[in-house]
Write a protein that holds these residues in place. Structure first.
Motif, PDB file in Angstrom:
ATOM      1  N   ASP A  18      62.140 -29.678  -0.438  1.00 53.57           N
ATOM      2  CA  ASP A  18      60.880 -29.874  -1.160  1.00 53.57           C
ATOM      3  C   ASP A  18      60.408 -31.305  -0.895  1.00 53.57           C
ATOM      4  O   ASP A  18      61.008 -32.018  -0.077  1.00 53.57           O
ATOM      5  CB  ASP A  18      61.048 -29.593  -2.656  1.00 53.57           C
ATOM      6  N   GLY A  19      59.402 -31.723  -1.569  1.00 50.73           N
ATOM      7  CA  GLY A  19      58.843 -33.049  -1.289  1.00 50.73           C
ATOM      8  C   GLY A  19      59.776 -34.186  -1.662  1.00 50.73           C
ATOM      9  O   GLY A  19      59.495 -35.349  -1.388  1.00 50.73           O
ATOM     10  N   TYR A  20      60.908 -33.814  -2.250  1.00 49.52           N
ATOM     11  CA  TYR A  20      61.798 -34.866  -2.772  1.00 49.52           C
ATOM     12  C   TYR A  20      63.215 -34.777  -2.214  1.00 49.52           C
ATOM     13  O   TYR A  20      64.089 -35.542  -2.584  1.00 49.52           O
ATOM     14  CB  TYR A  20      61.845 -34.787  -4.303  1.00 49.52           C
ATOM     15  N   GLY A  21      63.425 -33.779  -1.339  1.00 43.11           N
ATOM     16  CA  GLY A  21      64.777 -33.662  -0.803  1.00 43.11           C
ATOM     17  C   GLY A  21      64.875 -32.639   0.304  1.00 43.11           C
ATOM     18  O   GLY A  21      64.022 -31.755   0.408  1.00 43.11           O
ATOM     19  N   GLU A 178      46.670 -28.703  -5.727  1.00 39.51           N
ATOM     20  CA  GLU A 178      47.865 -28.825  -4.877  1.00 39.51           C
ATOM     21  C   GLU A 178      47.790 -28.048  -3.557  1.00 39.51           C
ATOM     22  O   GLU A 178      47.772 -26.813  -3.559  1.00 39.51           O
ATOM     23  CB  GLU A 178      49.099 -28.337  -5.657  1.00 39.51           C
ATOM     24  N   TYR A 246      53.575 -28.497 -11.101  1.00 38.50           N
ATOM     25  CA  TYR A 246      53.585 -28.195  -9.653  1.00 38.50           C
ATOM     26  C   TYR A 246      53.755 -26.692  -9.434  1.00 38.50           C
ATOM     27  O   TYR A 246      54.290 -25.976 -10.301  1.00 38.50           O
ATOM     28  CB  TYR A 246      54.715 -28.976  -8.959  1.00 38.50           C
ATOM     29  N   ARG A 287      65.928 -24.416  -5.566  1.00 34.70           N
ATOM     30  CA  ARG A 287      66.598 -25.269  -4.561  1.00 34.70           C
ATOM     31  C   ARG A 287      68.120 -25.212  -4.742  1.00 34.70           C
ATOM     32  O   ARG A 287      68.888 -25.405  -3.808  1.00 34.70           O
ATOM     33  CB  ARG A 287      66.087 -26.714  -4.706  1.00 34.70           C
TER      34      ARG A 287
END
Ligand code: XLS
Ligand code: MG
Length: 343
Positions: A18-21, A178, A246, A287
């Motif tokens: 995802d945008g963070y990992g 988004e 989100y 995730r």
């Protein structure tokens, strides 16, 4: 046994990045996904243009069509149909500021090229439906684009697609946010207005995604019903969403069970599927999900849909009419909750 046919896109089984990992699961090849999708009970596959032809930007029109024919052979091998093709107008450097509504003329031309190729690919796959999820079509800076100009750009782009292929159908999948800040076409109401302004309104409709309606603060079943009132619900993307945050693409019904029930009920009550429409999913595994469970969110979503379909089939319309006559909506609401909560 469900009354409906079901579809799914290969992107619904993904590595969990995802945008963070980074990804947390192994990559799975598309043929293995098709084999499993068929086993789970899906009838058709949803595609992005670059899922059919990964190097689409480097190929000629004829080479793209040839690649699409290879995908058709694979679909036939597993007894799967192609439901739609969606131009992926949000990953390329030429769609940074959107596609049809980009402030760059050359980017707008690139977006139309990909839209035409999506039509070519759909035809080779035996599909007549194009889905436009308008990812970056809007503004990050309000003053960068006129909403009047941008809306007309969308209508113009759809008209060009309708002229390119005289029987293709175009389906907008509205989303209020988004990755864009201000969407130009964020709800099913916007879609119906845009469709009516095109050169062939009967070939333009909507794809309602449950989570996108929730993100707009609207009820998914009512968005579905609104499109069906105009005979313009060409497909759906069923999933779920825990409030306005989100886009979560959660398994269908896992957050809002009564909302999910009413989505199934409105589809059932109004003959969805009678013209070949598919119940499409657009769901992603958490995730945290392990490799061995890479398809569990799809299995769960189908199981929940079919359980709610049975509940909807049992719905007591005579009792409903009695409650309406007596204006006993408390009684009707309690009936629905007991229907959902009892085994
Ligand atoms: C993203 C969209 C996307 C489309 C297909 O939010 O739902 O998955 O459905 O391009
Ligand atoms: Mg979707």
């Amino acid at each position: 046994m469900s009354k409906f046919k079901f579809s799914v896109g290969p992107w619904n089984v993904h590595g969990g990045a995802d945008g963070y990992g980074p990804a947390t699961r192994q990559t799975i090849c598309i043929e293995e996904k098709f084999k499993k999708f068929k086993e789970i009970g899906f009838d058709a596959i949803q595609f992005h243009d670059d899922e059919v032809v990964p190097n689409i930007n480097e190929l000629s029109v004829e080479e793209i069509k040839a690649e699409a024919r290879k995908m058709k052979v694979l679909l036939d091998k597993y007894g799967l149909k192609a439901e739609f093709v969606a131009p992926r107008l949000w990953m390329d450097k030429r769609t940074i500021d959107g596609g049809f509504m980009s402030t760059s003329e050359s980017d707008r031309e690139f977006a139309m090229w990909r839209a035409y190729r999506s039509i070519d690919i759909a035809r080779e796959l035996g599909a007549d439906l194009i889905v436009l999820w308008l990812a970056r079509e809007g503004t990050l800076c309000a003053e960068s684009k006129s909403p009047v100009w941008a809306t007309k750009q969308l209508i113009d782009a759809i008209n060009k697609m309708l002229e390119y292929d005289k029987t293709i159908r175009i389906c907008i999948e509205p989303k209020p946010n988004e990755p864009i800040d201000r969407s130009i076409c964020g709800t099913m109401g916007h879609v119906m207005a845009v469709a009516s302004a095109t050169i062939d309104p009967k070939r333009v409709g909507g794809n309602l995604e449950s989570a996108h309606a929730i993100l707009a603060g609207l009820d998914p079943a009512h968005e579905i019903g609104f499109a069906m009132a105009f005979d313009k619900l060409f497909t759906v993307h069923l999933n779920d969403q825990n409030g306005i945050k989100y886009d979560q693409d959660k398994s269908f019904g896992v957050e809002n069970l009564r909302q999910a029930f009413n989505q199934v009920k409105v589809l059932l009550e109004n003959g969805y599927g009678d013209n070949g429409e598919y119940v499409g999913l657009d769901v992603k595994a958490m995730r945290t999900t392990l490799d061995k469970d890479s398809y569990k969110h799809l299995e769960n979503s189908l199981k929940i849909f079919k359980m709610l379909e049975e509940k909807a089939e049992k719905f007591d319309y005579a009792f409903r009419d009695k409650c309406i006559k007596e204006r006993d909506f408390e009684g009707l609401e309690m009936y629905v909750l007991e229907l959902l909560m009892k085994g």
